[in-house]
Design a protein around this motif. Structure first.
Motif, PDB file in Angstrom:
ATOM      1  N   LYS A   1       9.984   2.896   8.375  1.00 28.77           N
ATOM      2  CA  LYS A   1       8.571   2.565   8.602  1.00 28.77           C
ATOM      3  C   LYS A   1       7.696   3.161   7.514  1.00 28.77           C
ATOM      4  O   LYS A   1       6.767   2.510   7.018  1.00 28.77           O
ATOM      5  CB  LYS A   1       8.135   3.087   9.962  1.00 28.77           C
ATOM      6  N   ALA A   2       8.009   4.433   7.129  1.00 29.07           N
ATOM      7  CA  ALA A   2       7.212   5.078   6.079  1.00 29.07           C
ATOM      8  C   ALA A   2       7.378   4.342   4.753  1.00 29.07           C
ATOM      9  O   ALA A   2       6.404   4.157   4.011  1.00 29.07           O
ATOM     10  CB  ALA A   2       7.621   6.542   5.944  1.00 29.07           C
ATOM     11  N   GLN A   3       8.635   3.946   4.437  1.00 34.45           N
ATOM     12  CA  GLN A   3       8.863   3.197   3.193  1.00 34.45           C
ATOM     13  C   GLN A   3       8.119   1.858   3.227  1.00 34.45           C
ATOM     14  O   GLN A   3       7.544   1.434   2.224  1.00 34.45           O
ATOM     15  CB  GLN A   3      10.366   2.967   3.003  1.00 34.45           C
ATOM     16  N   ARG A   4       8.169   1.193   4.417  1.00 36.01           N
ATOM     17  CA  ARG A   4       7.460  -0.077   4.538  1.00 36.01           C
ATOM     18  C   ARG A   4       5.952   0.113   4.375  1.00 36.01           C
ATOM     19  O   ARG A   4       5.272  -0.676   3.707  1.00 36.01           O
ATOM     20  CB  ARG A   4       7.776  -0.721   5.880  1.00 36.01           C
ATOM     21  N   ASP A   5       5.440   1.232   4.986  1.00 36.16           N
ATOM     22  CA  ASP A   5       4.005   1.502   4.841  1.00 36.16           C
ATOM     23  C   ASP A   5       3.653   1.816   3.395  1.00 36.16           C
ATOM     24  O   ASP A   5       2.607   1.382   2.885  1.00 36.16           O
ATOM     25  CB  ASP A   5       3.598   2.673   5.743  1.00 36.16           C
ATOM     26  N   ASP A   6       4.532   2.611   2.726  1.00 36.27           N
ATOM     27  CA  ASP A   6       4.258   2.950   1.331  1.00 36.27           C
ATOM     28  C   ASP A   6       4.307   1.692   0.447  1.00 36.27           C
ATOM     29  O   ASP A   6       3.462   1.510  -0.438  1.00 36.27           O
ATOM     30  CB  ASP A   6       5.296   3.965   0.836  1.00 36.27           C
ATOM     31  N   LYS A   7       5.319   0.830   0.735  1.00 35.35           N
ATOM     32  CA  LYS A   7       5.420  -0.427  -0.015  1.00 35.35           C
ATOM     33  C   LYS A   7       4.221  -1.326   0.269  1.00 35.35           C
ATOM     34  O   LYS A   7       3.673  -1.977  -0.623  1.00 35.35           O
ATOM     35  CB  LYS A   7       6.733  -1.137   0.360  1.00 35.35           C
ATOM     36  N   GLU A   8       3.809  -1.291   1.543  1.00 36.45           N
ATOM     37  CA  GLU A   8       2.641  -2.086   1.913  1.00 36.45           C
ATOM     38  C   GLU A   8       1.403  -1.571   1.191  1.00 36.45           C
ATOM     39  O   GLU A   8       0.557  -2.339   0.723  1.00 36.45           O
ATOM     40  CB  GLU A   8       2.445  -2.025   3.434  1.00 36.45           C
ATOM     41  N   TYR A   9       1.284  -0.196   1.101  1.00 40.13           N
ATOM     42  CA  TYR A   9       0.131   0.389   0.412  1.00 40.13           C
ATOM     43  C   TYR A   9       0.107  -0.053  -1.060  1.00 40.13           C
ATOM     44  O   TYR A   9      -0.935  -0.470  -1.573  1.00 40.13           O
ATOM     45  CB  TYR A   9       0.187   1.913   0.518  1.00 40.13           C
ATOM     46  N   GLU A  10       1.289   0.029  -1.729  1.00 39.27           N
ATOM     47  CA  GLU A  10       1.349  -0.370  -3.137  1.00 39.27           C
ATOM     48  C   GLU A  10       1.032  -1.857  -3.298  1.00 39.27           C
ATOM     49  O   GLU A  10       0.335  -2.270  -4.228  1.00 39.27           O
ATOM     50  CB  GLU A  10       2.741  -0.067  -3.713  1.00 39.27           C
ATOM     51  N   SER A  11       1.602  -2.665  -2.362  1.00 37.38           N
ATOM     52  CA  SER A  11       1.355  -4.108  -2.431  1.00 37.38           C
ATOM     53  C   SER A  11      -0.123  -4.419  -2.212  1.00 37.38           C
ATOM     54  O   SER A  11      -0.724  -5.206  -2.943  1.00 37.38           O
ATOM     55  CB  SER A  11       2.218  -4.821  -1.386  1.00 37.38           C
ATOM     56  N   ARG A  12      -0.704  -3.759  -1.188  1.00 42.03           N
ATOM     57  CA  ARG A  12      -2.138  -4.015  -0.908  1.00 42.03           C
ATOM     58  C   ARG A  12      -3.011  -3.484  -2.035  1.00 42.03           C
ATOM     59  O   ARG A  12      -4.043  -4.072  -2.360  1.00 42.03           O
ATOM     60  CB  ARG A  12      -2.501  -3.371   0.425  1.00 42.03           C
ATOM     61  N   LEU A  13      -2.606  -2.336  -2.643  1.00 38.10           N
ATOM     62  CA  LEU A  13      -3.379  -1.798  -3.760  1.00 38.10           C
ATOM     63  C   LEU A  13      -3.332  -2.759  -4.950  1.00 38.10           C
ATOM     64  O   LEU A  13      -4.352  -3.006  -5.607  1.00 38.10           O
ATOM     65  CB  LEU A  13      -2.824  -0.429  -4.159  1.00 38.10           C
ATOM     66  N   ALA A  14      -2.133  -3.327  -5.211  1.00 37.12           N
ATOM     67  CA  ALA A  14      -2.028  -4.298  -6.309  1.00 37.12           C
ATOM     68  C   ALA A  14      -2.879  -5.536  -6.016  1.00 37.12           C
ATOM     69  O   ALA A  14      -3.553  -6.075  -6.901  1.00 37.12           O
ATOM     70  CB  ALA A  14      -0.562  -4.698  -6.510  1.00 37.12           C
ATOM     71  N   ALA A  15      -2.831  -5.986  -4.749  1.00 39.94           N
ATOM     72  CA  ALA A  15      -3.644  -7.145  -4.375  1.00 39.94           C
ATOM     73  C   ALA A  15      -5.130  -6.829  -4.503  1.00 39.94           C
ATOM     74  O   ALA A  15      -5.929  -7.682  -4.939  1.00 39.94           O
ATOM     75  CB  ALA A  15      -3.302  -7.581  -2.943  1.00 39.94           C
ATOM     76  N   LEU A  16      -5.531  -5.575  -4.138  1.00 38.67           N
ATOM     77  CA  LEU A  16      -6.924  -5.170  -4.252  1.00 38.67           C
ATOM     78  C   LEU A  16      -7.360  -5.178  -5.717  1.00 38.67           C
ATOM     79  O   LEU A  16      -8.472  -5.605  -6.049  1.00 38.67           O
ATOM     80  CB  LEU A  16      -7.103  -3.788  -3.626  1.00 38.67           C
TER      81      LEU A  16
ATOM     82  N   PHE B   1     -10.281  -7.745 -10.280  1.00 37.80           N
ATOM     83  CA  PHE B   1     -10.340  -8.489 -11.548  1.00 37.80           C
ATOM     84  C   PHE B   1     -10.841  -9.914 -11.324  1.00 37.80           C
ATOM     85  O   PHE B   1     -11.589 -10.456 -12.143  1.00 37.80           O
ATOM     86  CB  PHE B   1      -8.952  -8.504 -12.206  1.00 37.80           C
ATOM     87  N   ASP B   2     -10.422 -10.510 -10.209  1.00 36.12           N
ATOM     88  CA  ASP B   2     -10.888 -11.865  -9.894  1.00 36.12           C
ATOM     89  C   ASP B   2     -12.394 -11.852  -9.673  1.00 36.12           C
ATOM     90  O   ASP B   2     -13.122 -12.749 -10.126  1.00 36.12           O
ATOM     91  CB  ASP B   2     -10.157 -12.370  -8.645  1.00 36.12           C
ATOM     92  N   PHE B   3     -12.912 -10.800  -8.994  1.00 38.26           N
ATOM     93  CA  PHE B   3     -14.355 -10.653  -8.772  1.00 38.26           C
ATOM     94  C   PHE B   3     -15.099 -10.577 -10.104  1.00 38.26           C
ATOM     95  O   PHE B   3     -16.099 -11.275 -10.328  1.00 38.26           O
ATOM     96  CB  PHE B   3     -14.602  -9.404  -7.924  1.00 38.26           C
ATOM     97  N   LEU B   4     -14.590  -9.751 -11.018  1.00 35.08           N
ATOM     98  CA  LEU B   4     -15.250  -9.604 -12.321  1.00 35.08           C
ATOM     99  C   LEU B   4     -15.159 -10.891 -13.133  1.00 35.08           C
ATOM    100  O   LEU B   4     -16.116 -11.273 -13.828  1.00 35.08           O
ATOM    101  CB  LEU B   4     -14.621  -8.440 -13.091  1.00 35.08           C
ATOM    102  N   ASP B   5     -13.976 -11.570 -13.055  1.00 40.03           N
ATOM    103  CA  ASP B   5     -13.841 -12.853 -13.772  1.00 40.03           C
ATOM    104  C   ASP B   5     -14.875 -13.844 -13.292  1.00 40.03           C
ATOM    105  O   ASP B   5     -15.501 -14.568 -14.086  1.00 40.03           O
ATOM    106  CB  ASP B   5     -12.426 -13.414 -13.578  1.00 40.03           C
ATOM    107  N   ARG B   6     -15.080 -13.901 -11.988  1.00 39.23           N
ATOM    108  CA  ARG B   6     -16.042 -14.863 -11.446  1.00 39.23           C
ATOM    109  C   ARG B   6     -17.482 -14.493 -11.839  1.00 39.23           C
ATOM    110  O   ARG B   6     -18.312 -15.376 -12.056  1.00 39.23           O
ATOM    111  CB  ARG B   6     -15.910 -14.925  -9.921  1.00 39.23           C
ATOM    112  N   ILE B   7     -17.735 -13.206 -11.899  1.00 40.30           N
ATOM    113  CA  ILE B   7     -19.085 -12.773 -12.290  1.00 40.30           C
ATOM    114  C   ILE B   7     -19.387 -13.210 -13.719  1.00 40.30           C
ATOM    115  O   ILE B   7     -20.421 -13.856 -14.008  1.00 40.30           O
ATOM    116  CB  ILE B   7     -19.231 -11.243 -12.155  1.00 40.30           C
ATOM    117  N   PHE B   8     -18.488 -12.885 -14.650  1.00 39.52           N
ATOM    118  CA  PHE B   8     -18.794 -13.108 -16.060  1.00 39.52           C
ATOM    119  C   PHE B   8     -18.453 -14.529 -16.526  1.00 39.52           C
ATOM    120  O   PHE B   8     -18.938 -14.971 -17.557  1.00 39.52           O
ATOM    121  CB  PHE B   8     -18.069 -12.064 -16.911  1.00 39.52           C
TER     122      PHE B   8
END
Length: 989
Positions: free
Chosen positions: A527-542, A547-554
């Protein structure tokens, strides 16, 4: 396999090519990209390869789908390289095509295969396909999936999914074998029951005919007795038959003599009658010869009159025809003279009408010249106003589009900012030290379990040693000394063994407790590994969202749109409005805040700047909109007025052209009419000359009717003598023949009288030698013997029949015994075969799901590796074999294929297809038609990289990509660029 080139002629957008030789598309080994605008023929190349090499017919009828519009025949030629040899495959298309499907070896021009049967079989061997249907199925479902259809198979449900994937995965063969064995099983059961019934019948028959051998011996003895009696009577009857035959011979001689005498007497009568008849016919012919001499002159005169009359009838017919032709020529002459006069009058009228048309044309042309000059002056004066209004409208349209784009970008940025803010707060609340704690707990639990396991193993070894010792010395006798052991106490060893058993059970319970603790720690670690993997995955998605937000702005601040908006503000607005500039922001600095989370303050500043720009652009568009509408309205009014005036001028020009054409046509018609009048007069003169020539021919015939009347009178005068001559001539011609017949009949009558005397003498002698009473007595004795012989023969026949009956019964009894044994053996064999087939069906039924599940697991595992290289967020793919449902599990949970977005579906389907191509296709070729369709920009780049990696990993000989996506620009060396023009069709640039 490597495709070296594809030649297309009159195939869809590809025309006949230069000099009618078609268009050649050259390809290379490795990755090839086919690019071009929509409609340039990219997918056509793939369809042509599938149709010629894989027998993959398109969904529609190829006669109307592949053939170029307006053409009746086309040609596809694909050059391929396989197994170190080069071939080219040719196939014609269209109802008028005479080119047969063929494969030719390029090295020496040898024809490897030709026709719809030989070519698919050869291609199957060349490409390593199991069957012809497998060849086309592999292409349509894996190698050459059409554009936009790569996701369709994974959207199927239930029976449709099984019908699609079972044949592809070779799972359907189990169901076919299972269903195919059912009729055989039923047939074996029926045969087994039938054999059982037949065996019972044979058994009953054997029991009913057990006495057959005894009865056959009795029947054989009866036959021998009857045969001996028949032989004795046959000897006596034979002697008596000789006596009867002697008497019958004498009676036959008497009968023949009487018959001969009667025949001779009858012949004498016939000769007498023949002589009388021939004499009468001689007298008849002699009288007819006299009549011929009397009527010969009448016959000659009659025949001459008939001949003359036939010639005169011909002249009369000729005269009547000449008279008809003369009357017809006179009528034609009159008609031609009337037509000539009418044509001259019509020509005069047409010339007058042509003059009136010319006068009207001149007046209206002068008026049109004046009006056209005035129209050109008005057009020049209005051009500046129209151009200015058009420019205003163009600037306003660009500004409104920019405002709409800014509005969309602002809303999208607002939504993304909310998601980024919520996800950032959520990630801050996650426990980052949970994984390290779980790892330490697993290590501690593992050490304690191993320690307890060692204690348990030691206790078990001691228990085993004591148990073996107790079993060996249980009798109290030493196995070595063969005498009673004084040092061994079985009771003490048993007590020690019981203590060790309790100790082992206690240690086993403690070990089980340690196993449960270790299992719980490991579960916590997962569960901890899944949570850690989820954190990394969600951080990458964030970060991607940031970057998508900034691309749309400029991306919203478009330089071209800004300059045109400012121009609109200067030219068409009342108030000067300044457009704020968006300050550049360092994206890397924004996402490297606390715990690597985005800096929300800077993001909020960017969002507010975008809102200010949107507000300024909206004010410019609103302020200028009314002035632009007025300018456009005035320009439209001027253009409508000019258009109406131009239309009136065009109509007047068309009317003048029509007037001029009509005048020329009238003059031409008048000239033609004058010529026709002269031709009519000339023809009438020729008709007059022809009638005069026929009149001269008519005069030369003379008075035919009076000549006919004279010869008719002569014919009637000689008619009676002519008819008498014709009636007597047949009889007179037979006079000589009948004289000879009369003399012959007299000689035959004399000979018949002499033969009659000799026959009567022979009859008298035969009557003296024959006695009827002796013949009757001999016959009576022979009849008695024959009657007795017939009775004995009947007895013999009955005995032989009985013997045959008994032999047949013995034969049936023997055959029934053999059949009974054979039927019993066959029933046993059928029962064994039934059990084997039933077992085989059971094995097939149980094996199919297991095989399908195994194949689906292998494919999903390979597809997962490919998908994780394409996707930013790691995922696990699961493909159930029943009913082929595809699911994907990520940090956000598990979703079915239908719940994925369009881009995610494309990436998953592409990964699955690549995995199946690698596993099921042996041809070394893979084709993708627009693989990045429906995928976002960042994923398109990852997808392009993954396809290049797939080429290396799967080791395809050749990979064809149909795409105009720029994501492939720097990854593929060999690119085929297509262009298309309406006149010449598609071509290679």
């Amino acid at each position: 396999m490597i495709i070296r080139s594809v030649k297309l002629r009159n195939i869809k957008s590809f025309g006949p090519g230069k000099e009618g030789r078609g268009t050649v598309i050259n390809l290379e080994a490795g990755i090839n990209r086919i690019a071009g605008l929509n409609g340039s023929g990219k997918s056509t190349i793939i369809e042509a390869i599938g149709y010629a090499v894989f027998d993959g017919s398109p969904d529609r009828n190829e006669e109307s789908y592949l053939i170029r519009t307006g053409e009746k025949e086309g040609e596809i030629r694909v050059s391929v390289e396989a197994d170190g040899e080069s071939y080219h495959v040719e196939r014609g298309v269209g109802s008028a095509s005479r080119k047969r499907w063929k494969v030719i070896r390029e090295s020496d021009g040898f024809l490897e295969a030709e026709g719809d049967k030989e070519v698919p079989a050869f291609l199957c061997r060349l490409l390593g396909a199991k069957s012809e249907s497998r060849l086309s199925e592999t292409y349509s479902k894996l190698v050459g999936v059409q554009q936009g259809r790569i996701t369709l198979p994974f959207e199927l449900r239930g029976k449709q999914a099984k019908d699609y994937f079972d044949p592809l995965l070779d799972v359907e063969i189990f169901r076919k074998c299972f269903d195919g064995l059912k009729p055989a099983l039923d047939r074996l059961k029926d045969l087994r029951e039938r054999e059982h019934l037949e065996a019972e019948k044979c058994k009953v028959l054997v029991e009913n005919m057990e006495d057959s051998p005894q009865k056959m011996g009795e029947a054989s003895r009866a036959v021998e007795e009857a045969r001996s009696s028949v032989e004795q009577l046959e000897g006596k009857a034979k002697n008596q038959a000789q006596v009867v035959a002697k008497h019958e011979e004498l009676r036959k001689t008497l009968s023949e003599a009487g018959t001969e005498a009667a025949k001779v007497e009858g012949r004498e009568k016939q000769c007498l009658e023949k002589h009388s008849a021939s004499a009468a016919r001689f007298q008849e012919s002699e009288s007819a010869a006299k009549i011929l001499l009397q009527t010969a002159q009448h016959f000659k005169d009659y025949r001459k009159a008939e001949s003359e009359l036939r010639e005169l009838e011909k002249k009369r017919t000729e005269r009547d025809n000449l008279q008809k032709k003369i009357h017809a020529l006179q009528r034609e002459e009159s008609d031609l003279l009337g037509k000539s006069e009418g044509s001259r009058k019509q020509a005069v009228i047409l010339k007058g009408q042509a003059g009136e048309k010319k006068s009207e044309h001149k007046e209206r042309f002068e008026k049109l010249t004046r009006i056209a000059a005035l129209h050109r002056e008005t057009l020049e004066s209005s051009r500046l106003t129209i151009e200015k209004a058009s420019r205003f409208q163009e600037l306003l349209s660009v500004t409104q589009q920019w405002r709409a784009n800014l509005t969309e970008k602002s809303k999208s940025a607002e939504r993304l900012y909310g998601q980024i803010e919520a996800e950032t707060e959520s990630l801050k609340n996650m426990d980052r030290g949970r994984l390290e704690k779980a790892q330490q707990a697993v290590e501690e639990a593992t050490g304690k379990r191993e320690e307890k396991l060692r204690e348990l193993e030691g206790a078990r070894q001691k228990h085993k040693a004591l148990d073996d010792q107790l079993r060996e010395l249980g009798s109290g006798i030493c196995p070595f000394l063969k005498e009673k052991c004084r040092q061994f106490d079985p009771q003490k060893v048993a007590l020690d063994l019981a203590d060790l058993k309790n100790r082992t059970d206690l240690l086993g319970s403690e070990l089980a407790q340690r196993d449960r603790v270790l299992s719980e720690c490991r579960a916590e670690l997962v569960k901890a590994q899944r949570d850690d993997k989820e954190y990394e995955s969600r951080l990458a998605a964030l970060r991607r969202m940031t970057f998508d937000f900034l691309d749309r702005i400029f991306e919203a601040d478009q330089e071209a749109s800004r300059s045109q908006c400012e121009e609109l503000n200067r030219e068409a607005s009342v108030v000067d409005i300044a457009l704020p500039l968006l300050a550049p922001v360092d994206g890397e600095r924004i996402i490297q805040g606390e715990d690597d989370l985005p800096e929300l303050t800077l993001l909020k500043t960017c969002r507010n700047e975008l809102s200010s720009l949107l507000s300024a652009v909206s004010r410019v568009a609103s302020d200028a909109e009314s002035r632009v509408k007025d300018a456009v309205k005035e320009a439209d009014r001027i253009k409508d007025s000019l258009a109406r005036e131009g239309q009136r001028l065009d109509e007047e020009r068309k009317f003048l052209a029509r007037l001029e054409k009509e005048a020329a046509s009238l003059l031409g018609t008048a000239l033609k009419t004058d010529l026709e009048a002269g031709e009519f007069a000339s023809l009438a003169e020729k008709k007059t000359e022809s009638a005069a020539a026929l009149g001269k021919s008519l005069d030369s015939l003379g008075d035919v009717d009076s000549q006919i009347e004279q010869w008719t009178s002569l014919k009637n005068e000689n008619k009676k003598g002519y008819e008498a001559y014709l009636a007597a001539r047949p009889l007179a011609e037979k006079l000589e023949e009948r004289t000879i017949a009369r003399d012959t009949a007299a000689g035959e009558l004399e000979k018949a009288s002499k033969d009659l005397q000799g026959a009567r003498a022979r009859l008298e002698e035969a009557s003296r030698n024959f006695n009827e009473k002796d013949l009757q007595e001999a016959r009576a004795r022979m009849d008695e013997l024959n009657s007795r012989l017939g009775g004995e023969r009947e007895r013999l026949k009955s005995a032989e029949g009985e013997l045959e009956t008994q032999k047949d019964r013995v034969r049936q009894w023997t055959e029934a015994k053999k059949k009974h044994g054979a039927r019993v053996n066959e029933r046993i064999r059928l029962e064994s075969a039934t059990e084997i087939i039933a077992k085989a069906r059971e094995i097939l039924k149980k094996t199919a799901p297991s095989v399908a599940e195994h194949l689906c697991f292998r494919i999903a595992s390979q597809a997962q590796t490919i998908f994780n290289a394409l996707n930013h967020e790691p995922a696990q793919l699961t493909w159930d074999s029943d009913p082929y449902s595809l699911r994907i599990a990520t940090g956000g949970g598990e979703r079915r294929f239908a719940m994925l977005s369009g881009g995610e579906q494309t990436k998953v389907a592409l990964s699955m297809t690549l995995a199946m191509v690698k596993m099921w296709s042996n041809c070394g070729l893979c084709i993708f038609d627009e693989p990045t369709y429906g995928v976002d920009r960042e994923s398109r780049i990852s997808l392009a990289d993954a396809i290049v990696q797939a080429q290396e990993e799967c080791r395809f000989d050749q990979l064809l990509l149909v795409s105009h996506d720029s994501a492939f620009d720097d990854k593929i060396e060999h690119t085929v660029m297509l262009a298309r023009t309406p006149l010449t069709g598609s071509s290679v640039m």
